[in-house]
Motif scaffolding. Structure first.
Motif, PDB file in Angstrom:
ATOM      1  N   UNK A 264       0.965  -1.349   0.079  1.00  0.00           N
ATOM      2  CA  UNK A 264       0.006   0.007   0.094  1.00  0.00           C
ATOM      3  C   UNK A 264       0.507   1.294   0.030  1.00  0.00           C
ATOM      4  N   UNK A 265       0.245   2.471  -0.467  1.00  0.00           N
ATOM      5  CA  UNK A 265       1.644   3.289  -0.390  1.00  0.00           C
ATOM      6  C   UNK A 265       1.744   3.552   0.954  1.00  0.00           C
ATOM      7  N   UNK A 266       1.130   3.397   2.431  1.00  0.00           N
ATOM      8  CA  UNK A 266       1.337   4.007   3.343  1.00  0.00           C
ATOM      9  C   UNK A 266       2.932   2.680   3.868  1.00  0.00           C
ATOM     10  N   UNK A 267       2.605   1.784   3.405  1.00  0.00           N
ATOM     11  CA  UNK A 267       3.597   0.511   3.517  1.00  0.00           C
ATOM     12  C   UNK A 267       4.793   1.066   3.053  1.00  0.00           C
ATOM     13  N   UNK A 268       4.818   1.911   1.788  1.00  0.00           N
ATOM     14  CA  UNK A 268       6.037   2.610   1.055  1.00  0.00           C
ATOM     15  C   UNK A 268       7.033   3.640   1.895  1.00  0.00           C
ATOM     16  N   UNK A 269       5.847   4.563   2.802  1.00  0.00           N
ATOM     17  CA  UNK A 269       6.086   5.340   3.425  1.00  0.00           C
ATOM     18  C   UNK A 269       7.737   5.315   3.859  1.00  0.00           C
ATOM     19  N   UNK A 270       7.641   4.315   5.051  1.00  0.00           N
ATOM     20  CA  UNK A 270       9.041   4.230   5.592  1.00  0.00           C
ATOM     21  C   UNK A 270      10.065   3.938   4.541  1.00  0.00           C
ATOM     22  N   UNK A 271       9.827   3.024   3.266  1.00  0.00           N
ATOM     23  CA  UNK A 271      11.120   2.281   2.527  1.00  0.00           C
ATOM     24  C   UNK A 271      11.241   3.482   2.094  1.00  0.00           C
ATOM     25  N   UNK A 272      10.329   4.192   1.529  1.00  0.00           N
ATOM     26  CA  UNK A 272      11.474   4.897   0.751  1.00  0.00           C
ATOM     27  C   UNK A 272      11.176   7.065   1.009  1.00  0.00           C
ATOM     28  N   UNK A 273      11.559   6.951   2.021  1.00  0.00           N
ATOM     29  CA  UNK A 273      11.506   8.178   2.156  1.00  0.00           C
ATOM     30  C   UNK A 273      11.478   8.857   4.442  1.00  0.00           C
ATOM     31  N   UNK A 274      12.248  10.123   4.055  1.00  0.00           N
ATOM     32  CA  UNK A 274      12.726   9.686   6.141  1.00  0.00           C
ATOM     33  C   UNK A 274      11.776  11.024   6.743  1.00  0.00           C
ATOM     34  N   UNK A 275      11.398  11.562   7.609  1.00  0.00           N
ATOM     35  CA  UNK A 275      10.868  12.660   7.880  1.00  0.00           C
ATOM     36  C   UNK A 275      12.014  13.545   8.351  1.00  0.00           C
TER      37      UNK A 275
END
Length: 470
Positions: free
Chosen positions: A209-220
């Motif tokens: 899902x979109x949410x599962x990709x966030x931690x894999x592809x981006x950082x805050x």
């Protein structure tokens, strides 16, 4: 409004098509008097120069990956073969890896065609020939014997024909609403092994899902999400890891931001009002260049990271649309805007399309289309399949292709009348698939010789990634 023809008239038309295109003639591989390297170089023109070696590197892995990246060769060869004269927007690249699972806007997991970069009006049998050839090439690459591979091809063709005859009995609206869900596939599985794999795939899709990709592809960073460079596959266009040439002027971030804003606004104009309102609840966080696939490597492709007020992400892919190889070798009317061509074809062929599917013109007048980067999308791991599972997968692809063609064309009656019980077509396409596999092997050898001699530069992802390691 168009005049409605009787079923008898339509069936007669389909049977008459056998006179101009005897089913046995579909065994012919076509015009192979060409230089594959020259055609591939033509197809690479206008791509990101630094990424063309990566395209060739991915194609060089095996005859199968070469086939996946060289749709232009098969389209060229088929141009001088007989065709049925039953023409409508076809996928144009319906090899077995361009089918897969994804979520509909209603959150159903479905199986369908999922790549439409080459979509254009063409003879329906070109899609079926690309599917059957891919089964033969993949089977030979996996070391499977000729007998089982013949069964895979015949299974796909017979399933296509059987489903087309079934669809020829559907009403127009029933056919338009037909959809191949994972639930139906699980119910129709002919082996326990196949059923287990489908259940496992359904579970895997739920995690993509979109949410599962966030931690894999981006950082805050300082309250804003930033995509993380992972060259050559992902990099910021104006950043230190960029593989874009200086002539693209990505270093002038402000100028390009204005151009991207204009392109995004134009994209919004291609969406239905409720979809525009939905996107209005997200804020853009970051933009990066993302390399995808095999045949698409080197085309301009961006990923946009957007966040809503709850901190939940939406990843949009912005992919360059270039001239279809089908349109190049089969003359027909296509939209002048290549992104619109892709979107219109996808909406017509798929049972249910991405909610964010739209198109725009970007910087340097490049044509683009938008879609979600990942929404429960899964693809088959063909090289890990047993013979039993691969045969089942061939059946699913034949089913999905028949559904797409029946919906897009409105000519299920004509095609069903043409194919008959499918035996003659299956025999011809089995012969074609092996002939195409043999030609693909020759082309692959020529291609590899060009890579080894230095005429073409081929580099792997690992080689290029090493350029960025400290």
């Amino acid at each position: 409004m168009a005049e409605i023809q009787s079923l008898e008239t339509r069936q007669a038309f389909g049977r008459a098509a056998r006179e101009q295109a005897k089913r046995s003639l579909h065994a012919k591989v076509g015009n192979v008097d060409r230089d594959p390297v020259e055609l591939l170089q033509q197809n690479s023109a206008g791509r990101v120069e630094a990424l063309v070696p990566l395209r060739y590197g991915r194609m060089s892995v095996s005859p199968f990956t070469f086939f996946r990246g060289s749709a232009i060769l098969q389209a060229h060869d088929l141009a001088e073969t007989v065709n049925t004269g039953i023409v409508f927007p076809i996928c144009g690249d319906a090899h077995l890896m361009n089918f897969g699972g994804f979520a509909t806007p209603e959150r159903q997991l479905v199986f369908d065609l999922n790549d439409f970069d080459e979509v254009a009006p063409g003879p329906w049998e070109w899609d079926l020939k690309r599917l059957t050839a891919s089964l033969a090439i993949a089977g030979e690459h996996m070391g499977i014997g000729r007998g089982p591979v013949s069964d895979f091809v015949a299974t796909a063709v017979h399933e296509y024909c059987d489903r087309m005859r079934e669809y020829s009995q559907y009403s127009t609206l029933d056919l338009w609403h037909e959809i191949v869900t994972f639930e139906r596939m699980i119910e129709n599985a002919e082996s326990d092994e196949g059923r287990r794999l489908l259940l496992k795939a359904r579970e895997k899709a739920a995690t993509r899902t979109n949410e599962s990709m966030l931690a894999k592809m981006a950082a805050e960073q300082e309250g804003r999400w930033v995509l993380q460079d992972a060259p050559p596959a992902l990099f910021h266009p104006g950043g230190p890891n960029s593989l874009l040439g200086e002539h693209e002027a990505w270093s002038n971030t402000h100028a390009w931001q204005n151009k991207l804003d204009a392109a995004f606004n134009a994209y919004l104009g291609t969406l239905a009002p409720e979809r525009r309102a939905l996107l209005g609840q997200f804020a853009l966080q970051d933009v990066a260049f993302k390399v995808v696939g095999v045949g698409s490597v080197g085309t301009f492709c961006l990923v946009l990271l957007l966040i809503d007020s709850h901190g939940k992400p939406l990843f949009l892919q912005v992919k360059e649309a270039r001239e279809s190889v089908i349109a190049r070798y089969f003359t027909s009317d296509v939209p002048a805007h290549q992104g619109q061509r892709v979107v219109a074809g996808q909406r017509l062929l798929q049972a249910a399309s991405d909610a964010f599917l739209g198109w725009t013109t970007g910087p340097a007048k490049r044509n683009f289309y938008f879609r979600q980067l990942r929404d429960m999308k899964i693809s088959a791991e063909v090289e890990r399949m047993s013979n039993t599972v691969l045969q089942g997968y061939a059946r699913l692809c034949g089913w999905a292709l028949a559904r797409a063609h029946a919906k897009a064309s409105g000519k299920a009656v004509e095609i069903a009348a043409y194919v008959g019980n499918g035996d003659r077509l299956a025999d011809a396409l089995t012969e074609y698939a092996f002939a195409c596999a043999a030609q693909n092997e020759k082309d692959y050898d020529t291609f590899m010789h060009a890579c080894r001699s230095g005429k073409l530069e081929a580099r792997s992802d690992e080689d290029m990634a090493a350029d960025f390691r400290v």
